[in-house]
Motif scaffolding. Structure first.
Motif, PDB file in Angstrom:
ATOM      1  N   LEU A 169      30.688  50.180  37.935  1.00 48.07           N
ATOM      2  CA  LEU A 169      30.055  49.341  39.198  1.00 48.07           C
ATOM      3  C   LEU A 169      31.703  49.956  39.976  1.00 48.07           C
ATOM      4  O   LEU A 169      33.187  49.038  39.478  1.00 48.07           O
ATOM      5  N   THR A 170      31.973  49.946  41.725  1.00 44.34           N
ATOM      6  CA  THR A 170      32.923  49.778  42.463  1.00 44.34           C
ATOM      7  C   THR A 170      31.918  48.172  43.200  1.00 44.34           C
ATOM      8  O   THR A 170      30.780  49.439  43.970  1.00 44.34           O
ATOM      9  N   GLY A 171      32.533  48.119  43.833  1.00 43.98           N
ATOM     10  CA  GLY A 171      32.576  46.680  44.758  1.00 43.98           C
ATOM     11  C   GLY A 171      31.305  45.936  43.290  1.00 43.98           C
ATOM     12  O   GLY A 171      31.179  46.004  42.524  1.00 43.98           O
ATOM     13  N   THR A 172      30.649  45.758  44.199  1.00 43.22           N
ATOM     14  CA  THR A 172      29.221  45.085  44.265  1.00 43.22           C
ATOM     15  C   THR A 172      28.179  46.223  44.151  1.00 43.22           C
ATOM     16  O   THR A 172      27.217  46.263  44.011  1.00 43.22           O
ATOM     17  N   GLY A 173      28.449  47.464  44.144  1.00 42.07           N
ATOM     18  CA  GLY A 173      27.659  48.216  44.023  1.00 42.07           C
ATOM     19  C   GLY A 173      26.995  48.773  45.003  1.00 42.07           C
ATOM     20  O   GLY A 173      27.102  48.679  46.272  1.00 42.07           O
ATOM     21  N   TRP A 188      40.201  47.113  33.035  1.00 40.65           N
ATOM     22  CA  TRP A 188      39.528  47.806  34.221  1.00 40.65           C
ATOM     23  C   TRP A 188      37.807  47.482  33.703  1.00 40.65           C
ATOM     24  O   TRP A 188      37.566  48.556  33.410  1.00 40.65           O
ATOM     25  N   ARG A 189      37.887  46.482  34.274  1.00 42.86           N
ATOM     26  CA  ARG A 189      36.211  46.441  34.454  1.00 42.86           C
ATOM     27  C   ARG A 189      35.742  45.751  35.604  1.00 42.86           C
ATOM     28  O   ARG A 189      37.106  45.433  36.284  1.00 42.86           O
ATOM     29  N   ASN A 190      34.508  45.849  35.752  1.00 44.68           N
ATOM     30  CA  ASN A 190      33.839  45.371  37.465  1.00 44.68           C
ATOM     31  C   ASN A 190      33.793  44.070  36.808  1.00 44.68           C
ATOM     32  O   ASN A 190      32.359  43.671  36.074  1.00 44.68           O
TER      33      ASN A 190
END
Length: 295
Positions: A243-247, A213-215
């Motif tokens: 981070l979620t999405g692109t922040g 689980w990384r972004n």
């Protein structure tokens, strides 16, 4: 848990929940410029609230403006007009919003608003469209709209529209918005963005947990927006942050509400970070919108 309110005047109030990308891998780039993703969506109980009143004159109206977004460009208005056109109904609606989700934060606020409009007006106008039909309409508005129509935690592929329901843990999250606006197109156009992560199976993603689980957007966002890097490092003192999405929002999971609240309370006492927004939110597998509509 929020519930729908249907009163004699036929006004309907529905939640429009936020989401987190528990992981986000970019596994390729298509010829049309869109990116192929693998991600896990989870809802949180931090929500906008949308209020609908039916109209018989066919007018679609958002009664309270959202700063920086023209009325006709707002996804709320666009979703209502799209459904009106697709269904052929002569009904209209007046909509107002209580905005709690930060704009451009990676929590899916605009996409969630669009999905709540599609689901809510399908109910209010008694159109009888299926979730699959609403999701197909929603995809023309944005890649994240279908998951909010789908209404369950999901493993997603494609541009995020190929969904498989999954059941995740439901921790308490600390969500931080470090008062920065991220330009999503610029992140996806950055030449240094990782675009070749090796595809994995859904089973491996779920079994691997935090190890997978990384972004993939995180390194690029941190380079372009140093305040987000500072916030990620601050939150990582207490739990692994991501981070979620692109922040621009970032988050960390905690075992208890008290631990999450203690972390937020500590943040609020640090003067140099008092411009950050922070919330404690519960992870959910079922969207509050589905619960409100009973579907």
């Amino acid at each position: 848990m929020p519930t729908s309110t249907l009163i004699p005047s036929s006004t309907l109030t529905l939640p429009s929940p936020g989401k987190l990308n528990r992981m986000l891998h970019i596994v390729g780039r298509r010829q049309d410029g869109y990116h192929e993703l693998q991600t896990i969506f989870q809802f949180i109980d931090l929500c906008d609230q949308l209020h609908f009143s039916p109209r018989h004159d066919g007018v679609i109206e958002l009664t309270n403006a959202i700063t920086g977004v023209a009325h006709d460009d707002n996804l709320i208005v666009r979703a209502a007009r799209l459904l009106q056109q697709a269904s052929g109904t002569r009904l209209g609606t007046s909509i107002s919003i209580d905005k709690n989700l930060p704009m451009g934060g990676g929590l899916g606020g605009g996409s969630s608003n669009a999905a709540t409009v599609l689901m809510g007006l399908n109910h209010l106008w008694k159109l009888g469209l299926t979730k699959a039909e609403l999701a197909r309409l929603g995809l023309t508005l944005g890649a994240d709209v279908p998951v909010f129509v789908h209404g369950h935690s999901a493993w997603a592929e494609g541009v995020g529209e190929k969904l498989t329901s999954v059941t995740l843990d439901t921790p308490w999250f600390v969500v931080i918005h470090p008062s920065v606006s991220v330009a999503t197109p610029a992140i996806f156009q950055d030449p240094e963005l990782t675009r070749d992560s090796h595809p994995i199976t859904m089973a491996r993603a779920l079994q691997g947990g935090a190890s997978e689980w990384r972004n993939d957007c995180e390194a690029t966002v941190k380079k372009r927006y140093p305040p987000i890097a500072v916030a990620l490092d601050w939150l990582a003192q207490y739990a692994p942050s991501r981070l979620t999405g692109t922040g621009a929002c970032l988050f960390a999971a905690f075992d208890s509400q008290q631990a999450a609240q203690t972390t937020v309370a500590g943040l609020m006492h640090q003067q140099k970070h008092q411009h950050w927004q922070a919330w404690v939110a519960r992870g959910l597998n079922a969207s509050p919108l589905q619960d409100a509509l009973g579907c």
